[in-house]
Design a protein around this motif. Structure first.
Motif, PDB file in Angstrom:
ATOM      1  N   LYS A 171       1.893   6.715  -6.972  1.00 59.49           N
ATOM      2  CA  LYS A 171       0.844   7.616  -7.451  1.00 59.49           C
ATOM      3  C   LYS A 171       1.247   9.069  -7.277  1.00 59.49           C
ATOM      4  CE  LYS A 171      -2.909   4.403  -6.767  1.00 59.49           C
ATOM      5  NZ  LYS A 171      -4.092   4.081  -5.986  1.00 59.49           N
ATOM      6  N   ASN A 172       1.975   9.364  -6.217  1.00 60.45           N
ATOM      7  CA  ASN A 172       2.404  10.747  -5.980  1.00 60.45           C
ATOM      8  C   ASN A 172       3.572  11.146  -6.871  1.00 60.45           C
ATOM      9  OD1 ASN A 172       0.467  11.228  -4.045  1.00 60.45           O
ATOM     10  ND2 ASN A 172       1.779  10.631  -2.349  1.00 60.45           N
TER      11      ASN A 172
ATOM     12  N   CYS B  11       0.834  -1.202   0.000  1.00 61.64           N
ATOM     13  CA  CYS B  11       0.000   0.000   0.000  1.00 61.64           C
ATOM     14  C   CYS B  11       0.872   1.256   0.000  1.00 61.64           C
ATOM     15  CB  CYS B  11      -0.926  -0.011   1.199  1.00 61.64           C
ATOM     16  SG  CYS B  11      -2.003   1.415   1.308  1.00 61.64           S
ATOM     17  N   PHE B  12       1.918   1.262   0.804  1.00 61.77           N
ATOM     18  CA  PHE B  12       2.820   2.398   0.887  1.00 61.77           C
ATOM     19  C   PHE B  12       3.519   2.640  -0.451  1.00 61.77           C
ATOM     20  CE2 PHE B  12       6.970   4.271   2.039  1.00 61.77           C
ATOM     21  CZ  PHE B  12       6.514   5.419   2.666  1.00 61.77           C
TER      22      PHE B  12
ATOM     23  N   ASP C 246       2.410   1.762  -3.403  1.00 67.02           N
ATOM     24  CA  ASP C 246       1.397   2.262  -4.331  1.00 67.02           C
ATOM     25  C   ASP C 246       1.144   3.747  -4.141  1.00 67.02           C
ATOM     26  OD1 ASP C 246       1.078  -0.167  -5.569  1.00 67.02           O
ATOM     27  OD2 ASP C 246      -0.692  -0.737  -4.381  1.00 67.02           O
ATOM     28  N   ILE C 247       1.093   4.183  -2.902  1.00 67.07           N
ATOM     29  CA  ILE C 247       0.880   5.605  -2.612  1.00 67.07           C
ATOM     30  C   ILE C 247       2.062   6.425  -3.127  1.00 67.07           C
ATOM     31  CG2 ILE C 247       0.749   7.300  -0.750  1.00 67.07           C
ATOM     32  CD1 ILE C 247      -0.886   5.223   0.823  1.00 67.07           C
ATOM     33  N   LEU C 248       3.279   5.941  -2.916  1.00 63.75           N
ATOM     34  CA  LEU C 248       4.452   6.665  -3.409  1.00 63.75           C
ATOM     35  C   LEU C 248       4.471   6.733  -4.932  1.00 63.75           C
ATOM     36  CD1 LEU C 248       7.359   5.417  -1.127  1.00 63.75           C
ATOM     37  CD2 LEU C 248       6.295   7.666  -1.155  1.00 63.75           C
TER      38      LEU C 248
END
Length: 64
Positions: free
Chosen positions: A61-62, A54-55, A57-59
């Motif tokens: 996307k940003n 999840c972490f 994926d968040i990185l």
């Protein structure tokens, strides 16, 4: 530490009661309690992998 807890708990239980049900419960606890302690790290490892994915994926996307 786990063995000490189980031994102390077994002695206290046998002092209170010593029937067949008590011996069955003690045998079950001597099998289940260590098994749970063995399985806990695997559960945490699974949760950590989910958090890591999840972490990442968040990185990603940003960054795009």
């Amino acid at each position: 530490m786990v063995m000490g807890f189980l031994v102390l708990w077994s002695v206290l239980v046998l002092l209170v009661s010593s029937g067949v049900e008590t011996l069955t419960m003690l045998a079950l606890s001597w099998e289940v309690f260590p098994l749970v302690l063995i399985l806990i790290p695997f559960w945490y490892r699974r949760k950590l992998r989910i958090y890591r994915d999840c972490f990442i994926d968040i990185l990603n996307k940003n960054c795009t």
